[in-house]
Design a protein around this motif. Structure first.
Motif, short mmCIF file in Angstrom:
data_model
loop_
_atom_site.label_atom_id
_atom_site.label_comp_id
_atom_site.label_asym_id
_atom_site.label_seq_id
_atom_site.Cartn_x
_atom_site.Cartn_y
_atom_site.Cartn_z
N GLU A 157 0.84 -1.19 0.00
CA GLU A 157 0.00 0.00 0.00
C GLU A 157 0.88 1.24 0.00
O GLU A 157 1.78 1.37 0.83
N ILE A 158 0.63 2.14 -0.96
CA ILE A 158 1.34 3.41 -1.00
C ILE A 158 0.32 4.55 -0.92
O ILE A 158 -0.78 4.45 -1.46
N GLY A 159 0.71 5.63 -0.24
CA GLY A 159 -0.23 6.70 0.06
C GLY A 159 -0.33 7.78 -0.99
O GLY A 159 -1.05 8.76 -0.79
N SER A 160 0.38 7.65 -2.10
CA SER A 160 0.25 8.60 -3.20
C SER A 160 0.62 7.89 -4.49
O SER A 160 1.42 6.93 -4.49
N VAL A 161 0.04 8.35 -5.60
CA VAL A 161 0.33 7.77 -6.92
C VAL A 161 0.94 8.90 -7.75
O VAL A 161 0.30 9.46 -8.64
N TRP A 264 3.38 13.16 -1.59
CA TRP A 264 3.17 13.10 -0.15
C TRP A 264 2.58 11.74 0.22
O TRP A 264 1.36 11.53 0.21
N THR A 265 3.44 10.80 0.58
CA THR A 265 2.98 9.44 0.89
C THR A 265 2.27 9.36 2.23
O THR A 265 1.65 8.34 2.54
N TRP A 266 2.38 10.43 3.04
CA TRP A 266 1.78 10.40 4.38
C TRP A 266 0.33 10.90 4.39
O TRP A 266 -0.27 11.03 5.45
N MET A 267 -0.25 11.16 3.23
CA MET A 267 -1.59 11.72 3.17
C MET A 267 -2.65 10.77 3.73
O MET A 267 -3.62 11.21 4.36
N LEU A 268 -2.49 9.46 3.52
CA LEU A 268 -3.46 8.50 4.07
C LEU A 268 -3.46 8.55 5.59
O LEU A 268 -4.53 8.57 6.23
N LEU A 269 -2.27 8.57 6.18
CA LEU A 269 -2.16 8.63 7.64
C LEU A 269 -2.70 9.95 8.16
O LEU A 269 -3.44 9.99 9.16
N PHE A 270 -2.38 11.05 7.48
CA PHE A 270 -2.86 12.36 7.90
C PHE A 270 -4.38 12.43 7.81
O PHE A 270 -5.05 13.00 8.69
N GLY A 271 -4.96 11.84 6.77
CA GLY A 271 -6.42 11.80 6.63
C GLY A 271 -7.07 11.02 7.75
O GLY A 271 -8.12 11.41 8.27
N ASP A 272 -6.45 9.90 8.15
CA ASP A 272 -6.99 9.10 9.25
C ASP A 272 -6.94 9.88 10.56
O ASP A 272 -7.87 9.81 11.38
N ILE A 273 -5.86 10.62 10.78
CA ILE A 273 -5.73 11.42 12.01
C ILE A 273 -6.80 12.50 12.05
O ILE A 273 -7.46 12.72 13.08
N CYS A 326 0.62 1.68 13.76
CA CYS A 326 1.31 0.40 13.65
C CYS A 326 1.34 -0.12 12.22
O CYS A 326 2.21 -0.92 11.87
N GLU A 327 0.38 0.30 11.39
CA GLU A 327 0.37 -0.15 10.00
C GLU A 327 0.79 0.97 9.06
O GLU A 327 1.84 0.91 8.42
N ARG A 328 -0.02 2.02 8.96
CA ARG A 328 0.28 3.07 7.98
C ARG A 328 1.50 3.89 8.37
O ARG A 328 2.16 4.46 7.51
N GLY A 329 1.80 3.96 9.65
CA GLY A 329 3.01 4.63 10.07
C GLY A 329 4.24 3.90 9.56
O GLY A 329 5.20 4.52 9.07
N VAL A 330 4.25 2.56 9.68
CA VAL A 330 5.38 1.77 9.19
C VAL A 330 5.44 1.78 7.66
O VAL A 330 6.52 1.76 7.07
N GLN A 331 4.26 1.83 7.02
CA GLN A 331 4.22 1.81 5.55
C GLN A 331 4.84 3.05 4.92
O GLN A 331 5.12 3.04 3.71
N LEU A 332 5.07 4.10 5.69
CA LEU A 332 5.75 5.27 5.15
C LEU A 332 7.16 4.93 4.71
O LEU A 332 7.71 5.54 3.78
N THR A 333 7.80 3.97 5.37
CA THR A 333 9.16 3.55 5.00
C THR A 333 9.17 2.19 4.32
O THR A 333 10.10 1.89 3.57
N ASN A 334 8.16 1.36 4.56
CA ASN A 334 8.09 0.03 3.93
C ASN A 334 6.66 -0.23 3.47
O ASN A 334 5.82 -0.69 4.25
N PRO A 335 6.36 0.06 2.20
CA PRO A 335 4.97 -0.10 1.72
C PRO A 335 4.49 -1.54 1.70
O PRO A 335 3.29 -1.78 1.53
N PHE A 336 5.41 -2.52 1.87
CA PHE A 336 5.01 -3.93 1.84
C PHE A 336 4.63 -4.46 3.22
O PHE A 336 4.16 -5.59 3.35
N PHE A 337 4.79 -3.64 4.25
CA PHE A 337 4.42 -4.08 5.59
C PHE A 337 2.90 -4.12 5.73
O PHE A 337 2.18 -3.26 5.22
N SER A 338 2.41 -5.13 6.43
CA SER A 338 0.98 -5.24 6.72
C SER A 338 0.78 -5.92 8.05
O SER A 338 1.38 -6.97 8.32
N ILE A 339 -0.04 -5.32 8.88
CA ILE A 339 -0.33 -5.92 10.18
C ILE A 339 -1.14 -7.20 10.01
O ILE A 339 -1.19 -8.05 10.91
#
Length: 512
Positions: A157-161, A264-273, A326-339
């Motif tokens: 999962e990546i937060g921007s295309v 800005w790959t952090w937009m998904l996390l920012f939207g959730d916050i 725990c998920e989207r925060g880690v995905q900022l550096t590793n998009p293949f991580f999944s809880i």
């Protein structure tokens, strides 16, 4: 170019079958990327039987997937990209899937913005995914070659295309001594599904935010200016309404426009916050809103009175924030991580979703109980109305009706919010459960968002203090009729020196 016109759902899915490429170089070149098609396409094989015939080792086979499909482009309007995977595994008597089998994946992601540039690495990782496959037929030699039914697995999962083309290269390294990729059956193919937000829905969404932001901001400034003109300090309800307006403005601000030009790959996390802050503020507001209109003997207008109700809301929101980090925060550096990739993570995620749904339902039932108490107390206070003059009585009866209507609107809004919250949680995890038919309709999504804005707008408009007075000319007559009782009722037309509430009527002086 992929279509940017709106569709019935806010997201679209594209299906891919990986191409099996052969890495013929003895010493692996980390900078080499394998294209599944086009002028730069790799040396391909059709099946693993062909690989065995050509004596090609499993470690030299690269599964390649190009996103999107040929003659199409990705777009920043797609906002995010979620990729899930599924293995096609054939049954063999001598090579069955072991219980709890783990697949180790060596995966790389690259991008480019035209068809002639070199690929640039975006991420690289070694990941593990637990196979969950079921063989429905009898395990005999006659059924060899039939396929297992394997569940979908979270992949990326990546937060921007921000780029037009993406390339996935996947290896399944085999090491029998270390038990890596041993006992995973005979893998024939790997299938992928990429999910992204529709460009048309993104444009509608941005337009809504751009229009609603100044609307809520203007009414909020106007509302607070009316409060500051009062000769008394703001009461608790007025402060909470302002906080609700601020949280609505915060979620409205269309910072997503910048994601079209910036990666800005952090937009998904920012939207959730942002959404989490609004949820906690809205749920807390409804508790205080109903509590301030209970008209009981409790001395209210203090936030400390509601800590038992608001405390669990804040705690629950904080837990959801930690879970999201725990998920989207880690995905900022590793998009293949999944809880969802581990058993513990899956159980924890499922537990969070189920508990969150149960808590949301319990909250709504508690809110219904509070509204019932408010209605019951209003009915008890109606006995004071016959003692008033006819004009004043009719005025207050109209106010009571309008207030009851507003409480029912509040309850309806709360019900829709709880339903939307539960559906959103289920919809966010449905790919992990293997059911890719569930999808929230875009009209429902935008409708709930519009409902929140309309509700917040209406609350600030109705609760803004007014300098008008009603019924002063009958005050002397009413005082005699009430035998000295000070009947106080503050409404949408509130007094300069009175509390700002839609309805509060007591047979004695109100506790402020």
């Amino acid at each position: 170019m992929l279509e940017l016109f709106p569709t019935p759902g806010p997201t679209s899915a594209m299906h891919y079958l990986s191409t099996k490429c052969v890495d013929t170089v003895k010493h692996r070149d980390e900078k080499k990327w394998f294209m599944p098609w086009g002028p730069e396409q790799c040396d391909r094989i059709r099946s693993f039987d062909e690989a065995m015939a050509k004596k090609i080792e499993a470690n030299n086979i690269v599964f390649s997937v190009h996103i999107p499909q040929p003659h199409k482009e990705m777009s920043p309007w797609f906002q995010f990209m979620l990729v899930i995977m599924q293995f096609d595994i054939a049954f063999k008597m001598h090579n069955q899937i072991e219980d709890g089998a783990m697949v180790t994946i060596d995966v790389g992601l690259a991008y480019r913005d035209d068809t002639i540039s070199e690929w640039t690495e975006m991420a690289h990782s070694f990941e593990q995914r637990r196979l969950s496959c079921n063989f429905t037929a009898t395990k005999t030699f006659e059924n060899e070659g039939r396929y297992y039914e394997c569940e979908l697995l979270p992949f990326m999962e990546i937060g921007s295309v921000a780029h037009k083309y993406y390339l996935l290269n996947i290896r399944l390294p085999v090491n029998e001594r270390k038990k890596i990729n041993v006992g995973i059956g005979e893998i024939k193919d790997i299938r992928f599904v990429s999910i992204h937000q529709n460009g048309g829905f993104t444009q509608v969404w941005f337009a809504m935010k751009t229009f609603l932001t100044p609307s809520i901001l203007i009414i909020m400034i106007w509302y607070w200016r009316r409060i500051t003109l009062m000769s008394r300090p703001p009461v608790l309800l007025e402060k909470v309404i302002l906080a609700l307006g601020i949280s609505m403005t915060f979620i409205n601000i269309p910072v997503e426009w910048f994601s079209i030009g910036f990666n800005w790959t952090w937009m998904l996390l920012f939207g959730d916050i942002r959404q989490g802050i609004f949820y906690s503020m809205l749920l807390s507001f409804w508790i205080i809103f109903c509590g301030e209109h209970l008209m009981d003997q409790t001395e209210r207008n203090r936030f400390s009175v509601y800590w038992k109700q608001v405390g669990p809301i804040v705690f629950g929101s904080f837990c959801l924030f930690i879970f999201d980090m725990c998920e989207r925060g880690v995905q900022l550096t590793n998009p293949f991580f999944s809880i969802w990739a581990s058993d513990v993570g899956t159980e924890l995620a499922m537990a969070f979703i189920i508990v969150a749904g149960i808590c949301a339902c319990l909250y709504f039932l508690f809110l219904c109980f509070m509204v019932f108490q408010v209605f019951r107390n209003i009915s008890g206070k109606r006995t004071s109305l016959p003692a008033m003059s006819k004009a004043r009585r009719l005025h207050y009866e109209g106010l009571i009706f309008r207030f009851k209507f507003l409480m029912l609107v509040t309850l309806t809004c709360a019900a829709m919010t709880v339903i939307f919250f539960i559906i959103s949680q289920v919809n966010e995890g449905h790919w992990h459960w293997g059911d890719h038919a569930v999808q929230v309709n875009s009209a429902f999504f935008t409708g709930i968002y519009g409902m929140w804005n309309l509700y917040v707008f209406a609350i600030m408009f109705l609760y803004a203090p007014s300098h008008k007075r009603y019924g002063d000319e009958q005050s002397s007559g009413d005082a005699g009729a009430n035998s000295g009782e000070d009947i106080q009722l503050t409404t949408t037309i509130t007094h300069v020196d009175g509390p700002t509430e839609i309805y509060k009527m007591t047979g004695k002086e109100a506790h402020e």
